[in-house]
Write a protein that holds these residues in place. Structure first.
Motif, PDB file in Angstrom:
ATOM      1  N   SER A 204      41.790  34.140  48.113  1.00  0.00           N
ATOM      2  CA  SER A 204      41.971  34.273  46.671  1.00  0.00           C
ATOM      3  C   SER A 204      40.758  33.769  45.897  1.00  0.00           C
ATOM      4  N   ARG A 205      40.662  34.260  44.659  1.00  0.00           N
ATOM      5  CA  ARG A 205      39.645  33.784  43.723  1.00  0.00           C
ATOM      6  C   ARG A 205      40.227  33.897  42.322  1.00  0.00           C
ATOM      7  N   THR A 206      39.693  33.102  41.399  1.00  0.00           N
ATOM      8  CA  THR A 206      40.156  33.114  40.015  1.00  0.00           C
ATOM      9  C   THR A 206      39.074  33.723  39.128  1.00  0.00           C
ATOM     10  N   ILE A 207      39.481  34.634  38.255  1.00  0.00           N
ATOM     11  CA  ILE A 207      38.544  35.333  37.374  1.00  0.00           C
ATOM     12  C   ILE A 207      39.047  35.234  35.942  1.00  0.00           C
ATOM     13  N   HIS A 208      38.166  34.832  35.024  1.00  0.00           N
ATOM     14  CA  HIS A 208      38.512  34.899  33.607  1.00  0.00           C
ATOM     15  C   HIS A 208      38.087  36.262  33.098  1.00  0.00           C
ATOM     16  N   MET A 209      39.025  37.007  32.545  1.00  0.00           N
ATOM     17  CA  MET A 209      38.749  38.356  32.079  1.00  0.00           C
ATOM     18  C   MET A 209      39.018  38.463  30.581  1.00  0.00           C
ATOM     19  N   ARG A 210      38.066  39.074  29.881  1.00  0.00           N
ATOM     20  CA  ARG A 210      38.259  39.379  28.465  1.00  0.00           C
ATOM     21  C   ARG A 210      37.947  40.854  28.266  1.00  0.00           C
ATOM     22  N   SER A 211      38.984  41.631  28.000  1.00  0.00           N
ATOM     23  CA  SER A 211      38.853  43.080  27.871  1.00  0.00           C
ATOM     24  C   SER A 211      38.878  43.485  26.407  1.00  0.00           C
ATOM     25  N   GLN A 212      37.920  44.310  26.023  1.00  0.00           N
ATOM     26  CA  GLN A 212      37.893  44.904  24.684  1.00  0.00           C
ATOM     27  C   GLN A 212      38.089  46.406  24.851  1.00  0.00           C
ATOM     28  N   TYR A 213      39.053  46.972  24.123  1.00  0.00           N
ATOM     29  CA  TYR A 213      39.352  48.403  24.196  1.00  0.00           C
ATOM     30  C   TYR A 213      38.847  49.098  22.941  1.00  0.00           C
TER      31      TYR A 213
ATOM     32  N   ARG B 229      34.810  44.959  29.755  1.00  0.00           N
ATOM     33  CA  ARG B 229      35.473  43.739  30.211  1.00  0.00           C
ATOM     34  C   ARG B 229      34.469  42.763  30.802  1.00  0.00           C
ATOM     35  N   ARG B 230      34.569  41.534  30.354  1.00  0.00           N
ATOM     36  CA  ARG B 230      33.795  40.437  30.926  1.00  0.00           C
ATOM     37  C   ARG B 230      34.614  39.846  32.058  1.00  0.00           C
ATOM     38  N   GLU B 231      34.071  39.834  33.269  1.00  0.00           N
ATOM     39  CA  GLU B 231      34.741  39.286  34.441  1.00  0.00           C
ATOM     40  C   GLU B 231      33.905  38.113  34.942  1.00  0.00           C
ATOM     41  N   ASN B 232      34.252  36.900  34.511  1.00  0.00           N
ATOM     42  CA  ASN B 232      33.396  35.736  34.712  1.00  0.00           C
ATOM     43  C   ASN B 232      32.021  36.054  34.133  1.00  0.00           C
ATOM     44  N   GLU B 233      30.993  36.167  34.948  1.00  0.00           N
ATOM     45  CA  GLU B 233      29.641  36.416  34.425  1.00  0.00           C
ATOM     46  C   GLU B 233      29.265  37.892  34.413  1.00  0.00           C
ATOM     47  N   ARG B 234      30.130  38.746  34.928  1.00  0.00           N
ATOM     48  CA  ARG B 234      29.825  40.173  35.016  1.00  0.00           C
ATOM     49  C   ARG B 234      30.423  40.915  33.831  1.00  0.00           C
ATOM     50  N   SER B 235      29.689  41.911  33.295  1.00  0.00           N
ATOM     51  CA  SER B 235      30.183  42.744  32.205  1.00  0.00           C
ATOM     52  C   SER B 235      30.302  44.184  32.706  1.00  0.00           C
TER      53      SER B 235
ATOM     54  N   GLU C  94      33.768  53.134  36.597  1.00  0.00           N
ATOM     55  CA  GLU C  94      33.227  51.926  35.992  1.00  0.00           C
ATOM     56  C   GLU C  94      31.771  51.720  36.381  1.00  0.00           C
ATOM     57  N   CYS C  95      31.095  50.941  35.541  1.00  0.00           N
ATOM     58  CA  CYS C  95      29.689  50.617  35.781  1.00  0.00           C
ATOM     59  C   CYS C  95      29.385  49.282  35.114  1.00  0.00           C
ATOM     60  N   ASP C  96      28.380  48.598  35.606  1.00  0.00           N
ATOM     61  CA  ASP C  96      27.908  47.400  34.931  1.00  0.00           C
ATOM     62  C   ASP C  96      27.275  47.815  33.606  1.00  0.00           C
ATOM     63  N   ALA C  97      27.634  47.139  32.528  1.00  0.00           N
ATOM     64  CA  ALA C  97      27.079  47.461  31.208  1.00  0.00           C
ATOM     65  C   ALA C  97      27.291  46.272  30.284  1.00  0.00           C
ATOM     66  N   GLN C  98      26.337  46.032  29.418  1.00  0.00           N
ATOM     67  CA  GLN C  98      26.438  44.945  28.447  1.00  0.00           C
ATOM     68  C   GLN C  98      27.084  45.384  27.138  1.00  0.00           C
TER      69      GLN C  98
ATOM     70  N   ARG D 280      43.600  35.122  32.545  1.00  0.00           N
ATOM     71  CA  ARG D 280      43.114  34.566  33.791  1.00  0.00           C
ATOM     72  C   ARG D 280      43.794  35.301  34.928  1.00  0.00           C
ATOM     73  N   ARG D 281      42.988  35.750  35.881  1.00  0.00           N
ATOM     74  CA  ARG D 281      43.528  36.475  37.032  1.00  0.00           C
ATOM     75  C   ARG D 281      43.298  35.682  38.305  1.00  0.00           C
ATOM     76  N   CYS D 282      44.371  35.468  39.045  1.00  0.00           N
ATOM     77  CA  CYS D 282      44.244  34.985  40.412  1.00  0.00           C
ATOM     78  C   CYS D 282      44.324  36.229  41.288  1.00  0.00           C
ATOM     79  N   ALA D 283      43.214  36.577  41.932  1.00  0.00           N
ATOM     80  CA  ALA D 283      43.130  37.788  42.746  1.00  0.00           C
ATOM     81  C   ALA D 283      43.179  37.397  44.222  1.00  0.00           C
TER      82      ALA D 283
END
Length: 197
Positions: free
Chosen positions: A29-38, A56-62, A84-88, A124-127
Motif C-alpha cells: 500500500s501507499r498513501t496519495i494526496h489527490m486534488r482533482s479539478q474538473y 489532478r495533483r497526485e502528491n508531487e505529480r500533476s 491521461e498524460c503528465d501536464a501542469q 486522501r487515497r490509500c492505494a
C-alpha cells in the motif's frame, strides 16, 4: 479502458477493507494526496459528450485525464475510456491527450473555448495493490471533500480497479470484498456527486 467497481463507504468500512487487503499475500500500500479539478466549457460541451476533463495533483505529480463513458458494463462495474498524460495545466493536457488516444476533435473543441472550473475533489487515497495469480488490481480507499461554488460535502468510497490480468479473477475479488463487507454499490462518479453539492 478503465474497469472498476465502486462502493459507498464510511471510515469504519475503509478500515475493514484495508484489513481485508492487508491479510492477502502480495498486497502493498501507499498513501496519495489527490486534488482533482474538473473543467468544462460554458455551454457544457464535455457534459453533452458524456466526457470528464480533470487535472489532478497526485502528491508531487500533476496529471491531466479525459474519461469517456462506456455503458456496456456488467452489473455493478463501471468501464470508461480513459486517457491521461503528465501536464501542469489543463491546456497543456488537452494538447497532449490526442497523442495518448483521446478524441482529437473533442480535445481541439475544448481547447478552442474558454474552460471553466466546475468543481474540485480533494481527498486522501490509500492505494493497495493486490495480486492473485496473474491478475493485479488496485484497491483504493478514498476519504475527503467534494466542493462546488463554495459548498462542500464529504467523500468516502471504496474502489477496486483492474490493472492487468484475468478479468474473471477481478470480478471474483470484487465479489469477495463486497460480500465480506456487505458493500453497497456507488452508481455515481466523483464528478457527478460534486456537481450536486
Amino acid at each position: 479502458m478503465e474497469k472498476e467497481y465502486k462502493w459507498r463507504a464510511d471510515p469504519l468500512l475503509l478500515g475493514q477493507a484495508l484489513l481485508w487487503a492487508s491479510a492477502r499475500i502480495g498486497s502493498q500500500s501507499r498513501t496519495i494526496h489527490m486534488r482533482s479539478q474538473y473543467f468544462d466549457t460554458a455551454d457544457g460541451l464535455l457534459r453533452r459528450q458524456e466526457a470528464a476533463l480533470r487535472l489532478r495533483r497526485e502528491n508531487e505529480r500533476s496529471v491531466c485525464c479525459m474519461k469517456l463513458r462506456n455503458e456496456n458494463t456488467p452489473e455493478g462495474m463501471r468501464a470508461h475510456e480513459e486517457y491521461e498524460c503528465d501536464a501542469q495545466s489543463v491546456e497543456q493536457g488537452l494538447a497532449a491527450l490526442p497523442g495518448k488516444g483521446a478524441p482529437r476533435a473533442l480535445c481541439e473543441a475544448a481547447s478552442a473555448a474558454p474552460l471553466e472550473l466546475i468543481c474540485t475533489v480533494d481527498f486522501r487515497r490509500c492505494a493497495v495493490l493486490l495480486q492473485q495469480s496473474n491478475t493485479v488490481c488496485e484497491l483504493a480507499l478514498d476519504e475527503g471533500t467534494l466542493c462546488r461554488e463554495g459548498r462542500t460535502a464529504p467523500l468516502c468510497e471504496i474502489e477496486l480497479e483492474l490493472i492487468a490480468g484475468d478479468e474473471a479473477v477481478f470480478h471474483e475479488l470484487a465479489g469477495e470484498l463486497a460480500e465480506h463487507l456487505s458493500l453497497v454499490p456507488e452508481p455515481e462518479s466523483k464528478l457527478a456527486r460534486a456537481m450536486r453539492v
